[in-house]
Design a protein around this motif. Structure first.
Motif, mmCIF file in Angstrom:
data_model
loop_
_atom_site.group_PDB
_atom_site.id
_atom_site.type_symbol
_atom_site.label_atom_id
_atom_site.label_comp_id
_atom_site.label_asym_id
_atom_site.label_seq_id
_atom_site.Cartn_x
_atom_site.Cartn_y
_atom_site.Cartn_z
ATOM 1 N N PRO A 1 -8.138 10.343 -25.001
ATOM 2 C CA PRO A 1 -7.911 8.984 -24.499
ATOM 3 C C PRO A 1 -8.945 7.986 -25.029
ATOM 4 N N SER A 2 -8.967 7.789 -26.321
ATOM 5 C CA SER A 2 -10.005 6.944 -26.924
ATOM 6 C C SER A 2 -9.915 5.490 -26.466
ATOM 7 N N GLY A 3 -8.704 4.965 -26.359
ATOM 8 C CA GLY A 3 -8.556 3.577 -25.915
ATOM 9 C C GLY A 3 -9.123 3.365 -24.524
ATOM 10 N N THR A 4 -8.852 4.302 -23.627
ATOM 11 C CA THR A 4 -9.369 4.217 -22.259
ATOM 12 C C THR A 4 -10.896 4.267 -22.252
ATOM 13 N N LEU A 5 -11.463 5.148 -23.067
ATOM 14 C CA LEU A 5 -12.925 5.256 -23.114
ATOM 15 C C LEU A 5 -13.563 4.005 -23.719
ATOM 16 N N VAL A 6 -12.909 3.412 -24.713
ATOM 17 C CA VAL A 6 -13.435 2.167 -25.283
ATOM 18 C C VAL A 6 -13.394 1.056 -24.233
ATOM 19 N N ILE A 7 -12.285 0.958 -23.510
ATOM 20 C CA ILE A 7 -12.182 -0.060 -22.461
ATOM 21 C C ILE A 7 -13.266 0.154 -21.404
ATOM 22 N N LEU A 8 -13.482 1.399 -21.013
ATOM 23 C CA LEU A 8 -14.527 1.701 -20.033
ATOM 24 C C LEU A 8 -15.906 1.303 -20.565
ATOM 25 N N ALA A 9 -16.156 1.575 -21.848
ATOM 26 C CA ALA A 9 -17.436 1.181 -22.463
ATOM 27 C C ALA A 9 -17.586 -0.336 -22.483
ATOM 28 N N VAL A 10 -16.498 -1.040 -22.755
ATOM 29 C CA VAL A 10 -16.543 -2.513 -22.747
ATOM 30 C C VAL A 10 -16.878 -3.010 -21.346
ATOM 31 N N LEU A 11 -16.228 -2.425 -20.348
ATOM 32 C CA LEU A 11 -16.489 -2.854 -18.966
ATOM 33 C C LEU A 11 -17.933 -2.597 -18.559
ATOM 34 N N LYS A 12 -18.512 -1.496 -19.036
ATOM 35 C CA LYS A 12 -19.906 -1.168 -18.709
ATOM 36 C C LYS A 12 -20.904 -2.086 -19.411
ATOM 37 N N THR A 13 -20.505 -2.658 -20.547
ATOM 38 C CA THR A 13 -21.449 -3.456 -21.347
ATOM 39 C C THR A 13 -21.058 -4.929 -21.460
ATOM 40 N N ALA A 14 -20.009 -5.339 -20.756
ATOM 41 C CA ALA A 14 -19.478 -6.703 -20.922
ATOM 42 C C ALA A 14 -20.503 -7.793 -20.615
ATOM 43 N N GLN A 15 -21.439 -7.512 -19.731
ATOM 44 C CA GLN A 15 -22.414 -8.537 -19.332
ATOM 45 C C GLN A 15 -23.641 -8.586 -20.242
ATOM 46 N N ILE A 16 -23.750 -7.663 -21.180
ATOM 47 C CA ILE A 16 -24.892 -7.624 -22.097
ATOM 48 C C ILE A 16 -24.549 -8.473 -23.320
ATOM 49 N N ASN A 17 -25.391 -9.432 -23.649
ATOM 50 C CA ASN A 17 -25.115 -10.330 -24.779
ATOM 51 C C ASN A 17 -24.911 -9.563 -26.075
#
Length: 195
Positions: free
Chosen positions: A27-43
């Motif tokens: 599930p690479s797409g799901t893991l990428v989305i999860l990574a984005v959500l974890k790092t979305a607030q970091i510039n």
């Protein structure tokens, strides 16, 4: 501590993207989305993650293409056990040869959005007698487009919804719906072309 957790999920997402060329059930797409959500607030993190996803995606193509061109026994066994997969590989090879340059490039990009489409495409090109130079340019473009799409989807949902779990659910549902719609269009066009 949060940064360490984010680093691990980003690394896992990149390895998943690299590996899902060979193992499309990851599930690479799901893991990428999860990574984005974890790092979305970091510039700058979503941009760096997007570049990493594009590179991992392209490297995954190179790996599977290399295995297919070298005649890896695992791939031959897999094709021998799955006649539908073998038929898909042949159909993709024929389509790439018959289509004009631009249509073949579009086919490579679209395959990135179809479940297991990337795998079939890489194996088809790897088993083709033609040299894959032309494919590599299109694969790099497809990797960039898919990375931008999946990272943007996660980033937008992280800003539209208050909770991470809701952002993840909506992002994954949207990605699944888009992939399903593209797969249906591809199947319908293939049936129409066979008439």
């Amino acid at each position: 501590m949060a940064a360490i957790g984010s680093s691990w999920i980003c690394a896992l997402a990149l390895f998943a993207v690299l590996g899902d060329a060979l193992l499309p059930f990851i599930p690479s797409g799901t893991l990428v989305i999860l990574a984005v959500l974890k790092t979305a607030q970091i510039n700058g993190a979503p941009l760096l993650l997007g570049l990493g996803v594009a590179v991992a995606s392209f490297l995954g193509d190179l790996l599977l293409l290399h295995l297919a061109r070298r005649g890896a026994p695992m791939l031959h066994r897999r094709l021998a056990r799955r006649p539908k997969l073998a038929a898909s590989v042949v159909r993709v090879q024929e389509a790439l040869i018959e289509r004009p340059h631009g249509a073949a490039a579009a086919m490579v990009v679209i395959a990135r959005f179809v479940p297991a489409g990337r795998t079939v495409l890489d194996v088809a090109i790897g088993h083709s007698p033609a040299h894959p130079h032309r494919f590599l340019h299109w694969s790099a473009l497809a990797a960039l487009i898919w990375a931008a799409y999946i990272v943007t989807l996660g980033w937008l949902n992280s800003h539209w919804f208050n909770t991470a779990w809701l952002s993840l659910v909506v992002s994954c549902a949207a990605a699944t719906a888009i992939s399903t719609a593209i797969a249906r269009i591809v199947r319908r066009n293939r049936r129409l072309a066979a008439l």
